[in-house]
Design a protein around this motif. Structure first.
Motif, PDB file in Angstrom:
ATOM      1  N   VAL A   1       0.837  -1.206   0.000  1.00 53.48           N
ATOM      2  CA  VAL A   1       0.000   0.000   0.000  1.00 53.48           C
ATOM      3  C   VAL A   1       0.869   1.252   0.000  1.00 53.48           C
ATOM      4  CG1 VAL A   1      -1.680   1.322   1.341  1.00 53.48           C
ATOM      5  CG2 VAL A   1      -1.951  -1.151   1.104  1.00 53.48           C
ATOM      6  N   ILE A   2       1.895   1.284   0.850  1.00 49.81           N
ATOM      7  CA  ILE A   2       2.764   2.461   0.927  1.00 49.81           C
ATOM      8  C   ILE A   2       3.477   2.687  -0.412  1.00 49.81           C
ATOM      9  CG2 ILE A   2       4.827   3.411   2.042  1.00 49.81           C
ATOM     10  CD1 ILE A   2       3.977   1.997   4.586  1.00 49.81           C
TER      11      ILE A   2
ATOM     12  N   VAL B   1      -6.422   3.149  -1.934  1.00 53.28           N
ATOM     13  CA  VAL B   1      -5.461   2.132  -2.357  1.00 53.28           C
ATOM     14  C   VAL B   1      -5.828   0.776  -1.776  1.00 53.28           C
ATOM     15  CG1 VAL B   1      -3.044   1.424  -2.245  1.00 53.28           C
ATOM     16  CG2 VAL B   1      -3.621   3.809  -2.698  1.00 53.28           C
ATOM     17  N   LEU B   2      -6.285   0.741  -0.531  1.00 55.00           N
ATOM     18  CA  LEU B   2      -6.699  -0.520   0.071  1.00 55.00           C
ATOM     19  C   LEU B   2      -7.825  -1.166  -0.723  1.00 55.00           C
ATOM     20  CD1 LEU B   2      -6.660   0.592   3.810  1.00 55.00           C
ATOM     21  CD2 LEU B   2      -5.215  -1.191   2.827  1.00 55.00           C
TER      22      LEU B   2
ATOM     23  N   LEU C   1      -7.621  -5.307  -0.823  1.00 53.95           N
ATOM     24  CA  LEU C   1      -7.283  -5.727   0.534  1.00 53.95           C
ATOM     25  C   LEU C   1      -8.438  -5.501   1.502  1.00 53.95           C
ATOM     26  CD1 LEU C   1      -3.648  -4.311   0.634  1.00 53.95           C
ATOM     27  CD2 LEU C   1      -4.354  -6.685   0.261  1.00 53.95           C
ATOM     28  N   LEU C   2      -9.253  -4.485   1.259  1.00 51.31           N
ATOM     29  CA  LEU C   2     -10.439  -4.221   2.069  1.00 51.31           C
ATOM     30  C   LEU C   2     -11.573  -3.775   1.158  1.00 51.31           C
ATOM     31  CD1 LEU C   2      -9.056  -2.176   5.131  1.00 51.31           C
ATOM     32  CD2 LEU C   2      -9.561  -4.614   5.058  1.00 51.31           C
ATOM     33  N   THR C   3     -12.807  -3.967   1.618  1.00 51.13           N
ATOM     34  CA  THR C   3     -13.972  -3.462   0.889  1.00 51.13           C
ATOM     35  C   THR C   3     -14.210  -2.001   1.272  1.00 51.13           C
ATOM     36  OG1 THR C   3     -15.528  -4.058   2.637  1.00 51.13           O
ATOM     37  CG2 THR C   3     -14.993  -5.767   0.990  1.00 51.13           C
ATOM     38  N   PRO C   4     -14.979  -1.256   0.468  1.00 52.12           N
ATOM     39  CA  PRO C   4     -15.312   0.124   0.864  1.00 52.12           C
ATOM     40  C   PRO C   4     -15.978   0.199   2.228  1.00 52.12           C
ATOM     41  CG  PRO C   4     -15.859  -0.226  -1.434  1.00 52.12           C
ATOM     42  CD  PRO C   4     -15.479  -1.568  -0.886  1.00 52.12           C
ATOM     43  N   GLU C   5     -16.844  -0.782   2.554  1.00 53.06           N
ATOM     44  CA  GLU C   5     -17.495  -0.776   3.858  1.00 53.06           C
ATOM     45  C   GLU C   5     -16.481  -0.929   4.983  1.00 53.06           C
ATOM     46  OE1 GLU C   5     -18.359  -2.599   1.331  1.00 53.06           O
ATOM     47  OE2 GLU C   5     -20.490  -2.318   0.885  1.00 53.06           O
ATOM     48  N   GLN C   6     -15.515  -1.833   4.783  1.00 53.78           N
ATOM     49  CA  GLN C   6     -14.487  -2.039   5.810  1.00 53.78           C
ATOM     50  C   GLN C   6     -13.596  -0.811   5.978  1.00 53.78           C
ATOM     51  OE1 GLN C   6     -12.886  -5.655   4.094  1.00 53.78           O
ATOM     52  NE2 GLN C   6     -13.660  -6.866   5.803  1.00 53.78           N
ATOM     53  N   VAL C   7     -13.280  -0.137   4.874  1.00 57.04           N
ATOM     54  CA  VAL C   7     -12.491   1.093   4.964  1.00 57.04           C
ATOM     55  C   VAL C   7     -13.259   2.164   5.735  1.00 57.04           C
ATOM     56  CG1 VAL C   7     -11.522   3.003   3.633  1.00 57.04           C
ATOM     57  CG2 VAL C   7     -11.108   0.652   2.919  1.00 57.04           C
TER      58      VAL C   7
ATOM     59  N   ARG D   1     -25.063  -1.557   5.904  1.00 56.73           N
ATOM     60  CA  ARG D   1     -24.825  -1.056   4.559  1.00 56.73           C
ATOM     61  C   ARG D   1     -25.545   0.247   4.275  1.00 56.73           C
ATOM     62  NH1 ARG D   1     -22.409  -4.454   0.965  1.00 56.73           N
ATOM     63  NH2 ARG D   1     -21.911  -6.519   1.749  1.00 56.73           N
ATOM     64  N   THR D   2     -26.540   0.586   5.093  1.00 57.77           N
ATOM     65  CA  THR D   2     -27.312   1.786   4.811  1.00 57.77           C
ATOM     66  C   THR D   2     -26.420   3.024   4.829  1.00 57.77           C
ATOM     67  OG1 THR D   2     -29.201   0.767   5.872  1.00 57.77           O
ATOM     68  CG2 THR D   2     -29.279   3.157   5.540  1.00 57.77           C
ATOM     69  N   GLY D   3     -26.397   3.775   3.748  1.00 57.65           N
ATOM     70  CA  GLY D   3     -25.638   5.014   3.681  1.00 57.65           C
ATOM     71  C   GLY D   3     -24.159   4.842   3.477  1.00 57.65           C
ATOM     72  N   ILE D   4     -23.646   3.605   3.310  1.00 57.87           N
ATOM     73  CA  ILE D   4     -22.218   3.379   3.154  1.00 57.87           C
ATOM     74  C   ILE D   4     -21.870   3.396   1.677  1.00 57.87           C
ATOM     75  CG2 ILE D   4     -20.333   1.782   3.608  1.00 57.87           C
ATOM     76  CD1 ILE D   4     -21.571   3.048   6.052  1.00 57.87           C
ATOM     77  N   PRO D   5     -20.778   4.044   1.279  1.00 57.78           N
ATOM     78  CA  PRO D   5     -20.417   4.091  -0.134  1.00 57.78           C
ATOM     79  C   PRO D   5     -20.027   2.713  -0.654  1.00 57.78           C
ATOM     80  CG  PRO D   5     -18.669   4.974   1.235  1.00 57.78           C
ATOM     81  CD  PRO D   5     -19.836   4.748   2.137  1.00 57.78           C
ATOM     82  N   HIS D   6     -20.444   2.384  -1.856  1.00 57.58           N
ATOM     83  CA  HIS D   6     -20.165   1.076  -2.445  1.00 57.58           C
ATOM     84  C   HIS D   6     -19.240   1.161  -3.646  1.00 57.58           C
ATOM     85  CE1 HIS D   6     -23.050  -1.222  -0.009  1.00 57.58           C
ATOM     86  NE2 HIS D   6     -23.784  -0.128  -0.047  1.00 57.58           N
ATOM     87  N   THR D   7     -18.920   2.339  -4.100  1.00 61.68           N
ATOM     88  CA  THR D   7     -18.049   2.474  -5.258  1.00 61.68           C
ATOM     89  C   THR D   7     -16.824   3.277  -4.862  1.00 61.68           C
ATOM     90  OG1 THR D   7     -19.004   4.552  -6.036  1.00 61.68           O
ATOM     91  CG2 THR D   7     -20.090   2.517  -6.750  1.00 61.68           C
ATOM     92  N   LEU D   8     -15.747   3.121  -5.628  1.00 56.24           N
ATOM     93  CA  LEU D   8     -14.518   3.841  -5.311  1.00 56.24           C
ATOM     94  C   LEU D   8     -14.721   5.342  -5.428  1.00 56.24           C
ATOM     95  CD1 LEU D   8     -11.602   3.456  -4.524  1.00 56.24           C
ATOM     96  CD2 LEU D   8     -11.000   3.335  -6.935  1.00 56.24           C
ATOM     97  N   GLY D   9     -15.527   5.768  -6.418  1.00 52.62           N
ATOM     98  CA  GLY D   9     -15.785   7.203  -6.567  1.00 52.62           C
ATOM     99  C   GLY D   9     -16.499   7.773  -5.362  1.00 52.62           C
ATOM    100  N   ARG D  10     -17.535   7.046  -4.875  1.00 50.90           N
ATOM    101  CA  ARG D  10     -18.249   7.526  -3.695  1.00 50.90           C
ATOM    102  C   ARG D  10     -17.384   7.415  -2.454  1.00 50.90           C
ATOM    103  NH1 ARG D  10     -23.983   4.912  -3.206  1.00 50.90           N
ATOM    104  NH2 ARG D  10     -24.079   6.426  -1.524  1.00 50.90           N
ATOM    105  N   LEU D  11     -16.531   6.402  -2.406  1.00 47.34           N
ATOM    106  CA  LEU D  11     -15.614   6.283  -1.277  1.00 47.34           C
ATOM    107  C   LEU D  11     -14.694   7.489  -1.202  1.00 47.34           C
ATOM    108  CD1 LEU D  11     -14.249   4.717   1.032  1.00 47.34           C
ATOM    109  CD2 LEU D  11     -12.808   3.656  -0.700  1.00 47.34           C
ATOM    110  N   ARG D  12     -14.173   7.899  -2.376  1.00 49.85           N
ATOM    111  CA  ARG D  12     -13.263   9.038  -2.396  1.00 49.85           C
ATOM    112  C   ARG D  12     -13.957  10.268  -1.836  1.00 49.85           C
ATOM    113  NH1 ARG D  12     -12.081   8.728  -7.224  1.00 49.85           N
ATOM    114  NH2 ARG D  12     -10.028   7.793  -7.106  1.00 49.85           N
TER     115      ARG D  12
END
Length: 574
Positions: free
Chosen positions: A205-206, A224-225, A230-236, A414-425
């Motif tokens: 990751v680093i 990056v995770l 290595l992790l799902t968006p929910e876990q991040v 899962r309610t309200g948690i981002p599921h895509t990398l774009g929404r995660l960002r």
């Protein structure tokens, strides 16, 4: 100033000329101070916002700042650092002249003053600070957090102590985000400690983040995770929430700290996306983690002979404070029938735990009080009409009291948690439109951590020369990080080829490890190094204590287990 006092001193040099800064830094380092150097005013402001600083050497002229204005900014807080001005300009304020609240610099010296003169000025100023009569009692961190909450303030609270700066973001009285803090509170270190990442995955990751910085892209570790699988968006999302919580809880460790609050009309709306940051729960967890009897008694003593009653029912308090069942039973004793001292005497918790819970309720203003005389009068008047006692309801079980299994990131609804990398960002917390200020725009902090992890891998493989080079690289980039310094000193001790060199290296490694424990009392790595040093000195009792401290954190640590076996053999041989 004694040498032991210099060893805890954090000094910032604001000097654009390397030829003038080098001899001064060398002298301060020889005394044991931790020295950081920046070339201009902008870098000085950035450093002071992120790191607690005991003394500032401020040269003139500076290429990008008015020194008088910068000096005023440095002196604006009650716990401002010692300020030594270096220069001959006539506009330099005097000790009793300009500066915030009438304060000025502690000394004004020639720009090319000898290092010994500057050190003497720092020592004299520091001694004068220590001899000043104590003023009003400083505000504790819990009182500070509750005050901001009760006033409904929005903005950024900076808490600085012992070289660490944590920035806590508030929206309308609610803490919603935190950045900065100690190295152990970074997302990667936290996931590594919990077993959610391996050493190899963390290094991947680093390295990926370092590549992205070289491509001039802003990349956060969470992205990056997810990208590396290595992790799902929910876990991040859950991990980031827990990281923010730990940064705030870490601030409760400091009994003495400086702070400032920068009000803001509004913060980005998505800063409210962390559900675990309830002030009441943060308050109780901070007291549980960092407050012992000495810090709890001043909170409880003024109320010892008064009878508390709750301002909310136990179910509501269980939700807001995230109380365990035994803690709920303690609250049911707070029914205006007993004094606080009596409640503590019969509490269903151990004495310290009960004091922590009661202190949290006091600080959060969840009690109304009655003194003993008034209580007796009211009891006599109500004795004839007192209703029969009722069986109290069963404790409400708080979903937050069950800790996640070791090595796993807890699941998140899962309610309200981002599921895509774009929404995660977009959900990764930002401070304002541009996001939180990076620790180092050029990636020096990230590169330092990468070099440090490489050094640890070299140590595991007994490649001492490679470890020494890697740790040296980390220290060159982040010289103010005590864990880097400690590991560099330990590698130097392992690399020492003669007894004279080993004696010097051993003393330095021990000093660095002790300094690390001042920053993090539970550092397994620092305890392990001190255990090896004490074992080599045949102090088996001290060695065993340090190895046991390692095993409390890492029960399977091979070096600590081997150290315990060696301690037992040496005792058996005597």
């Amino acid at each position: 100033m004694q040498r032991t006092e210099w060893q805890d001193l954090q000094v910032l040099m604001v000097e654009p000329e390397e030829c003038l800064a080098a001899p001064m830094a060398e002298r301060l380092l020889a005394l044991g101070a931790c020295v950081s150097r920046v070339p201009d005013g902008r870098s000085a402001l950035a450093h002071l916002r992120r790191h607690a600083t005991d003394a500032v050497l401020l040269a003139a002229p500076l290429p990008d700042a008015d020194r008088t204005g910068l000096a005023d900014w440095i002196q604006q807080e009650p716990a401002a650092p010692v300020l030594i001005l270096l220069g001959t300009d006539a506009s330099a304020p005097s000790r009793s002249g300009a500066g915030a609240e009438g304060r000025g610099p502690d000394a004004v010296l020639e720009r090319r003053a000898k290092p010994e003169e500057v050190c003497q000025a720092i020592a004299a100023a520091w001694s004068a600070r220590m001899d000043e009569p104590a003023g009003e009692t400083p505000t504790s961190l819990p009182e500070l957090l509750v005050g901001l909450h009760d006033r409904g303030d929005s903005g950024v609270l900076e808490v600085r102590a012992d070289g660490v700066c944590t920035r806590i973001f508030y929206r309308r009285g609610a803490p919603v985000f935190a950045e900065g803090g100690a190295l152990r509170e970074t997302l990667g270190r936290m996931l590594l400690q919990r077993g959610a990442l391996t050493d190899a995955e963390y290094l991947r990751v680093i390295e990926r983040m370092t590549e992205r910085l070289m491509e001039s892209e802003t990349t956060r570790m969470g992205e990056v995770l997810v990208e590396l699988g290595l992790l799902t968006p929910e876990q991040v999302f859950v991990a980031l929430s827990e990281q923010v919580r730990e940064k705030i809880i870490g601030c409760f460790h400091w009994e003495r700290f400086s702070h400032s609050f920068e009000p803001a009309d509004e913060l980005a709306e998505d800063l409210s996306s962390y559900p675990s940051l309830r002030l009441e729960a943060l308050l109780l967890t901070g007291l549980r983690t960092h407050y012992g009897p000495d810090r709890l008694e001043p909170i409880l003593a003024p109320f010892a002979d008064r009878r508390p009653a709750l301002v909310e029912d136990v179910a509501q308090l269980t939700t807001s404070f995230q109380l365990a069942p035994a803690e709920q039973r303690l609250l049911r004793l707070c029914d205006r029938q007993r004094t606080l001292s009596a409640i503590r005497a019969i509490a269903p918790l151990d004495a310290v735990h009960a004091a922590q819970v009661l202190s949290a309720l006091i600080l959060a203003n969840r009690f109304v009080w009655q003194d003993e005389g008034t209580a007796r009068q009211q009891e006599a008047a109500a004795a004839k009409v007192r209703p029969p006692s009722r069986r109290p309801p069963e404790p409400v079980r708080s979903p937050a009291t069950k800790a996640p299994p070791a090595g796993r990131v807890p699941e998140q609804p899962r309610t309200g948690i981002p599921h895509t990398l774009g929404r995660l960002r977009r959900s990764l917390v930002r401070a304002g439109k541009e996001g939180p200020r990076p620790i180092d725009p050029k990636g020096a902090a990230l590169e330092a951590e990468r070099a440090f992890r490489q050094g640890l891998l070299c140590l595991e493989r007994s490649a001492i020369a490679g470890a020494l080079r890697a740790f040296g690289r980390a220290c060159a980039l982040r010289g103010d990080e005590p864990e880097y310094r400690m590991c560099e000193a330990w590698a130097a001790l392992l690399a020492a080829s003669d007894e004279e060199t080993r004696v010097v290296a051993r003393a330095k490694a021990a000093t660095c490890a002790q300094r690390m424990l001042q920053r993090d009392r539970g550092s397994a790595r620092a305890h392990g190094i001190l255990g090896q040093i004490r074992l080599a000195a045949r102090d088996v009792d001290a060695a065993e204590a340090h190895f046991r401290a390692v095993l409390r954190v890492a029960p399977e640590d091979r070096d600590a287990l081997r150290g315990i076996r060696m301690v037992e053999r040496r005792r058996a041989s005597h």
